[in-house]
Design an enzyme around this catalytic site. Sequence first.
Site, PDB file in Angstrom:
ATOM      1  N   LYS A 136       7.290  27.095 -31.825  1.00 41.21           N
ATOM      2  CA  LYS A 136       7.801  27.986 -30.790  1.00 41.21           C
ATOM      3  C   LYS A 136       8.329  29.270 -31.427  1.00 41.21           C
ATOM      4  CE  LYS A 136       7.078  25.172 -27.292  1.00 41.21           C
ATOM      5  NZ  LYS A 136       6.244  25.477 -26.131  1.00 41.21           N
ATOM      6  N   LYS A 162       5.261  29.894 -28.695  1.00 42.50           N
ATOM      7  CA  LYS A 162       3.921  29.324 -28.831  1.00 42.50           C
ATOM      8  C   LYS A 162       2.851  30.356 -29.140  1.00 42.50           C
ATOM      9  CE  LYS A 162       3.362  29.074 -23.776  1.00 42.50           C
ATOM     10  NZ  LYS A 162       3.125  28.115 -22.661  1.00 42.50           N
ATOM     11  N   LYS A 169       0.629  20.929 -33.242  1.00 43.64           N
ATOM     12  CA  LYS A 169      -0.248  21.186 -32.103  1.00 43.64           C
ATOM     13  C   LYS A 169      -0.226  22.657 -31.716  1.00 43.64           C
ATOM     14  CE  LYS A 169      -0.569  20.192 -27.150  1.00 43.64           C
ATOM     15  NZ  LYS A 169      -0.261  21.605 -26.799  1.00 43.64           N
ATOM     16  N   ASP A 204      -0.643  25.449 -28.804  1.00 44.26           N
ATOM     17  CA  ASP A 204      -0.483  25.393 -27.361  1.00 44.26           C
ATOM     18  C   ASP A 204      -1.705  26.016 -26.690  1.00 44.26           C
ATOM     19  OD1 ASP A 204       0.789  24.478 -25.127  1.00 44.26           O
ATOM     20  OD2 ASP A 204       2.693  25.444 -25.584  1.00 44.26           O
ATOM     21  N   GLU A 205      -1.703  25.998 -25.354  1.00 43.82           N
ATOM     22  CA  GLU A 205      -2.920  26.304 -24.606  1.00 43.82           C
ATOM     23  C   GLU A 205      -3.411  27.728 -24.794  1.00 43.82           C
ATOM     24  OE1 GLU A 205       0.340  27.753 -21.924  1.00 43.82           O
ATOM     25  OE2 GLU A 205       0.053  26.063 -23.297  1.00 43.82           O
ATOM     26  N   HIS A 210      -5.677  19.524 -23.235  1.00 42.87           N
ATOM     27  CA  HIS A 210      -4.582  20.240 -22.567  1.00 42.87           C
ATOM     28  C   HIS A 210      -5.027  20.516 -21.142  1.00 42.87           C
ATOM     29  CE1 HIS A 210      -1.448  23.066 -21.566  1.00 42.87           C
ATOM     30  NE2 HIS A 210      -0.863  22.859 -22.738  1.00 42.87           N
ATOM     31  N   ARG A 211      -4.110  20.343 -20.195  1.00 42.69           N
ATOM     32  CA  ARG A 211      -4.491  20.434 -18.777  1.00 42.69           C
ATOM     33  C   ARG A 211      -4.121  21.771 -18.145  1.00 42.69           C
ATOM     34  NH1 ARG A 211      -0.117  16.691 -15.495  1.00 42.69           N
ATOM     35  NH2 ARG A 211       1.757  17.556 -16.456  1.00 42.69           N
ATOM     36  N   HIS A 217      -2.431  15.293 -21.467  1.00 39.15           N
ATOM     37  CA  HIS A 217      -1.108  15.446 -20.868  1.00 39.15           C
ATOM     38  C   HIS A 217      -1.132  14.878 -19.451  1.00 39.15           C
ATOM     39  CE1 HIS A 217       0.325  18.506 -23.895  1.00 39.15           C
ATOM     40  NE2 HIS A 217      -0.983  18.483 -24.115  1.00 39.15           N
ATOM     41  N   LYS A 233      10.413  19.622 -17.742  1.00 47.57           N
ATOM     42  CA  LYS A 233      10.622  20.851 -16.979  1.00 47.57           C
ATOM     43  C   LYS A 233       9.591  21.062 -15.880  1.00 47.57           C
ATOM     44  CE  LYS A 233       7.861  23.675 -20.162  1.00 47.57           C
ATOM     45  NZ  LYS A 233       7.847  24.778 -21.135  1.00 47.57           N
ATOM     46  N   SER A 287       4.720  15.724 -22.094  1.00 43.37           N
ATOM     47  CA  SER A 287       5.006  17.025 -22.688  1.00 43.37           C
ATOM     48  C   SER A 287       5.584  17.950 -21.638  1.00 43.37           C
ATOM     49  CB  SER A 287       3.710  17.634 -23.249  1.00 43.37           C
ATOM     50  OG  SER A 287       3.924  18.946 -23.718  1.00 43.37           O
ATOM     51  N   GLY A 345       9.334  20.345 -21.796  1.00 43.28           N
ATOM     52  CA  GLY A 345      10.774  20.338 -21.608  1.00 43.28           C
ATOM     53  C   GLY A 345      11.476  19.093 -22.112  1.00 43.28           C
ATOM     54  N   GLY A 377       8.532  20.595 -28.029  1.00 39.38           N
ATOM     55  CA  GLY A 377       8.531  21.929 -28.631  1.00 39.38           C
ATOM     56  C   GLY A 377       9.935  22.443 -28.848  1.00 39.38           C
TER      57      GLY A 377
END
Length: 419
Positions: free
Chosen positions: A154, A156, A180, A182-183, A272-273, A305, A313, A341, A343, A365
């Site tokens: 982070k 990201k 990992k 991120d998207e 990843h969605r 995910h 979150k 994943s 929050g 994260g």
Amino acid sequence: MTGIEYDDFLDLDYEPTGTDLLCEFRVAPAEGMSWGAAASRVASESSNGTWAALTVDEAELTDLSAVAYDIDEESGTVLVAYPSDLFEAGSMPQILSCIAGNIMGMKAVDSIRLNDCEWPEQLVSSFPGPLYGSAVMTEKLDAVGRPVLATVPKPKVGLSTDAHVAIGEQAWRGGVDLLKDDENLTDQPFNPFEERVERSLAKAHELTEETGERKDYLVNITAETEEMLRRAEFVADHGGGFVMVDVVTAGWAAVQTVREHCEDLDLAIHAHRAMHAAFDRVPTHGVSMKVIAQVSRLCGVDHIHTGTAGLGKLENEDTPGINAWLKSDLFGMNDVLPVASGGLHPGVVGELIDVLGPEIGIQVGGGIHGHPGGTEAGARALRQAVEASMQDVSLSEYAADGHDELQAALDTWGSETPR
């Protein structure tokens, strides 16, 4: 000759066969439209019907009509059976063009949501499914009897390659299994793909030797399909065991192509969605996350995910139900490892494992990198929280027994979930 009208697509006495694809829709009929009229139009438009009554020579017609066979007005659900021969075997785009295509925009309904599917063996067997599934926990990593732990550096996006690699080193040393992407981190000038992959995987191999636990990296290869294949080869050439694909934005045809290529490269696929909420957030319309997860399993991802059961979150959803389907028997197809994943932090890990069980991935994260002691301390706090849960000890008790990193995390975040 025979006439085909909407009524031909409604049969409340129909008994589905073992080769039918069964779909559950939540429907709100448009004003002036009866439930039967709305249901028949869903079945018609998603198979071989049209708005005008047709006269067709039966000798020239293959019967591929879907049938709306159950209507529950109280729950607003309509069940539709589709003959398997309506679909092209192994083509997820074609299947979704039927069961989640034009019907999403029909004026005959105010809203329509594809809630669930029951897939017949004839269709399931035409897809490869996951190469590993939850077996990655022990075949590619050393997560024995505990969740797989992952982290995204982070912020990201925006970190230099130097900073990205340094954060990965700290996280791996602290007890995380997987770094990992991120998207939205792919191949940008501030952190170029090839340099990031080469240096991060080299560091993962170093930390594997140092810690005695296998460390690896979920590399985001999302791009145009041919470029994704090239990037997957680059990951394999540098000793990586995983790639990541933003499955919704990349598209299911691309995911199927990547799955085929990754089998030759012995790479597991992390899904990843990103963009899923455009389809599933509104509970009355679109496509449910459960169906997205089903499609992902058929197309061959190894982990995906699935939410945090309200402990993170993001919007609450039926994470336990989705996870159960991903692990269910599906004509011998490999299962999928669900990943929680969004929050999360050490203070909610105990409850998360209580709700979802230990055979999951946990991706944290900000709950690692925001630790007052830094990334390595944050990773240790997460690992300690997992250890406490595996030993059935409360987090506060475990923290008080000399686990200072966990105590600092609890002092910082407690057990509250962020928004």
